[in-house]
Motif scaffolding. Structure first.
Motif, short mmCIF file in Angstrom:
data_model
loop_
_atom_site.label_atom_id
_atom_site.label_comp_id
_atom_site.label_asym_id
_atom_site.label_seq_id
_atom_site.Cartn_x
_atom_site.Cartn_y
_atom_site.Cartn_z
N PHE A 1 25.36 13.62 -26.18
CA PHE A 1 25.33 12.46 -25.89
C PHE A 1 25.32 12.75 -23.71
N LYS A 2 24.22 14.03 -24.01
CA LYS A 2 23.09 13.67 -22.88
C LYS A 2 22.90 13.41 -23.26
N PRO A 3 21.67 13.04 -21.75
CA PRO A 3 20.49 12.85 -22.12
C PRO A 3 18.83 13.72 -21.97
N ARG A 4 19.70 14.22 -22.03
CA ARG A 4 18.74 15.50 -22.40
C ARG A 4 18.15 16.20 -23.82
N ASP A 5 19.57 15.72 -23.68
CA ASP A 5 19.19 16.18 -25.46
C ASP A 5 19.04 15.10 -26.79
N LYS A 6 19.47 13.51 -26.86
CA LYS A 6 19.40 12.89 -27.39
C LYS A 6 18.98 11.44 -26.56
N LEU A 7 17.62 11.03 -26.98
CA LEU A 7 18.10 9.19 -26.42
C LEU A 7 17.95 8.35 -27.82
N HIS A 8 17.92 6.98 -26.56
CA HIS A 8 18.00 5.72 -27.61
C HIS A 8 16.76 5.67 -27.70
N PRO A 9 16.64 4.90 -29.18
CA PRO A 9 15.66 4.26 -29.77
C PRO A 9 14.28 3.83 -28.58
N THR A 10 15.45 3.05 -27.71
CA THR A 10 14.16 1.63 -27.23
C THR A 10 14.40 1.55 -25.41
N GLU A 11 15.46 2.16 -25.44
CA GLU A 11 15.95 2.19 -23.47
C GLU A 11 16.20 3.48 -23.26
N ASN A 12 15.43 3.75 -21.52
CA ASN A 12 15.46 5.41 -21.21
C ASN A 12 16.87 5.42 -20.58
N ARG A 13 17.56 6.56 -21.70
CA ARG A 13 19.10 6.46 -21.60
C ARG A 13 19.76 7.12 -22.51
N GLY A 14 20.27 7.96 -22.30
CA GLY A 14 21.58 8.74 -23.68
C GLY A 14 22.03 7.68 -24.42
N LEU A 15 22.73 8.19 -25.68
CA LEU A 15 23.40 7.33 -26.59
C LEU A 15 24.76 6.89 -26.19
N SER A 16 25.26 5.77 -26.33
CA SER A 16 26.62 5.66 -26.06
C SER A 16 27.40 6.35 -26.74
N LEU A 17 28.70 6.63 -26.21
CA LEU A 17 29.60 7.42 -27.62
C LEU A 17 29.86 6.22 -28.15
N ARG A 18 29.97 4.59 -28.42
CA ARG A 18 30.07 3.82 -29.67
C ARG A 18 28.73 3.84 -30.79
N GLU A 19 27.41 4.70 -30.17
CA GLU A 19 26.98 4.79 -30.70
C GLU A 19 26.59 5.76 -31.14
N GLY A 20 27.46 6.72 -30.86
CA GLY A 20 27.40 7.88 -31.27
C GLY A 20 28.06 8.22 -32.58
N ALA A 21 29.73 7.02 -32.73
CA ALA A 21 30.41 6.78 -33.25
C ALA A 21 29.66 6.04 -34.18
N ARG A 22 28.82 5.49 -33.94
CA ARG A 22 28.71 4.25 -35.30
C ARG A 22 27.38 5.23 -36.05
N ILE A 23 26.07 6.13 -35.70
CA ILE A 23 25.83 6.93 -36.57
C ILE A 23 26.22 7.82 -36.84
N GLN A 24 27.28 8.14 -36.84
CA GLN A 24 28.75 9.34 -37.63
C GLN A 24 29.57 7.49 -38.77
N SER A 25 29.47 6.42 -38.69
CA SER A 25 29.65 5.81 -39.43
C SER A 25 31.97 5.29 -39.26
N PHE A 26 31.92 5.87 -37.90
CA PHE A 26 33.51 5.09 -37.41
C PHE A 26 33.48 4.11 -37.53
N PRO A 27 34.85 3.61 -38.37
CA PRO A 27 34.80 1.80 -37.98
C PRO A 27 35.05 1.42 -36.67
N ASP A 28 34.23 -0.13 -36.28
CA ASP A 28 33.95 -0.43 -34.90
C ASP A 28 35.29 -0.80 -33.86
N GLU A 29 37.10 -0.78 -35.01
CA GLU A 29 38.23 -0.73 -34.41
C GLU A 29 38.14 0.48 -34.28
#
Length: 456
Positions: free
Chosen positions: A384-412
């Motif tokens: 979640f540090k921008p130096r490691d992974k970047l969002h596919p189209t935006e110039n920032r790091g992954l959000s915590l929720r985006e990481g949770a989505r990749i891990q398949s955690f439910p949104d709730e």
């Protein structure tokens, strides 16, 4: 069925088991903040306890069908570069097995990193021997989370065990998608269109916010996205949608802005997915400096060029000068300027001076931009540090929720703690959709055992 989650962390494993319908009675861990997250999202009780100290009195004699969990993996992980048999962190696997022996469930399910299998046959034999000593027959397999509907190629070793008095031999699902008669792909009766993608995981998420709680657009706007139906579970709100921005300097901005989806900044590798410093920051260097960097990157692993007998090494300045079509003095000056600016480092062997790339110039993988049309590689606690992974189209790091989505955690599922606390909880978790499939497998085995009992 009832289960207990050892080394539960935030409860990804337990979340998947609960989604399938299992009653998770307890989650056990030493991490206080992870247990707060567990309590926020699970009906079962959390217990802060060092599992290496044995089963506490409160849990002795409890009746559970399944003991499952993920002993800490740092001692095995390829990402950490340590796979030593005597690493004390590896001994927690045996603590897990001791709990199994004490509680005597019908089934056991243990998860760990793929690097566990490379530590050596001696260790794998010891694990199986310990399971036999407490009365269990086990089978293990290396499974890929992407084969279970997770948009991530996360390989993990899964051990599944049954008591020695069981009428069947333990097996594991392979998770492979196979074509059905309609030319589609199926797993456990569910029709799928193949591996889920990062774009499917992120499609409905707005920009991250400072607070992290966001309202989501109607699911009807994404009729073809079956992943969102799984993750949303009918909800319209999610949490922890917070991201970090990269360092604000010209070099970092130039690197990130010029990386295309699926690419990373790495000067020591060549191929379609790698971009090098002399390419991304070409305006920072003279032609000779670019050629010097390129030459070092190409020859630092070649025995005829590098210094020393290791796999990689500094390249002698004389060989750089002789290998380039530039005046020798111009090359030596370029190397000294690159050193002064921190793009290379030096090494000495007697009177020989050598040059090698360093972190600043991309010797290690940095700024990996995810490919929206593919899967993420394994989400780590540091990603979640921008130096490691970047969002596919935006110039920032992954959000915590985006990481949770990749891990398949439910949104709730709402995580508790600081940004770093939550990053650790997400990166260390078993993907819930993978866990759900493993719970389904346990149920299938249980039904087979019961059917055989009836036939007798």
């Amino acid at each position: 069925m009832k289960g207990i989650d050892l080394f539960c962390g935030a409860g990804g494993f337990g979340s998947g088991f609960e989604q399938f319908g299992m009653d998770v009675l307890y989650g056990i861990d030493v991490n206080e903040m992870a247990l707060e997250t567990f309590d926020r999202n699970h009906e079962g009780e959390s217990i802060q306890h060092d599992i290496s100290e044995g089963v506490p009195e409160k849990l002795r004699g409890i009746d559970v069908n399944v003991v499952f969990g993920s002993p800490p993996c740092q001692g095995f992980s390829d990402a950490r570069g340590s796979r030593r048999l005597d690493d004390e962190r590896n001994q927690l696997v045996f603590s897990f097995i001791q709990w199994v022996g004490e509680l005597q469930p019908e089934y056991v399910m243990m998860e760990n990193v793929a690097g566990m299998t490379t530590i050596g046959e001696e260790f794998l034999d010891a694990v199986e021997r310990e399971y036999r000593d407490v009365g269990y027959e086990v089978e293990w397999a290396k499974l890929n989370a992407a084969n279970f509907g997770v948009p991530q190629t996360r390989e993990r070793v899964i051990y599944f065990g049954v008591r020695e008095d069981s009428p069947i031999t333990p097996t594991l699902p392979n998770g492979d998608y196979t074509e059905n008669g309609d030319g589609q792909l199926s797993l456990s009766g569910r029709e799928m269109n193949g591996w889920r993608t990062v774009e499917q995981a992120f499609e409905d998420l707005p920009e991250p916010t400072d607070e992290g709680t966001i309202e989501l657009p109607p699911l009807s706007e994404y009729p073809d996205n079956d992943y969102l139906r799984d993750i949303r579970n009918g909800g319209r709100r999610t949490y922890n949608h917070i991201a970090e921005t990269p360092a604000d300097n010209a070099d970092t901005r130039a690197i990130i802005e010029n990386l295309r989806p699926g690419e990373m900044y790495r000067s020591s590798r060549f191929g379609d997915r790698y971009r090098q410093v002399w390419d991304l920051l070409s305006d920072r260097f003279t032609e000779t400096e670019q050629d010097c960097l390129h030459f070092i990157a190409r020859h630092r692993t070649r025995s005829a060029f590098k210094m020393g007998d290791k796999g990689v090494g500094a390249v002698p300045d004389s060989k750089i000068a002789h290998g380039l079509e530039h005046d020798d003095d111009t090359v030596y000056t370029a190397l000294q300027d690159l050193l002064a600016d921190g793009w290379v480092r030096t090494d000495e062997d007697g009177d020989t001076l050598g040059y090698d790339l360093n972190t600043k110039s991309g010797i290690r993988p940095r700024y990996m931009r995810l490919n929206p049309d593919g899967q993420s590689n394994t989400i780590l606690t540091t990603d979640f540090k921008p130096r490691d992974k970047l969002h596919p189209t935006e110039n920032r790091g992954l959000s915590l929720r985006e990481g949770a989505r990749i891990q398949s955690f439910p949104d709730e599922f709402e995580f508790v703690g600081s940004f770093g606390d939550i990053a650790n909880q997400i990166g260390n978790a078993v993907p819930p959709l993978m866990a759900k499939a493993l719970a389904e497998h346990i149920q299938t085995v249980d039904e087979e055992i019961n059917q055989r009992a009836v036939q007798k």
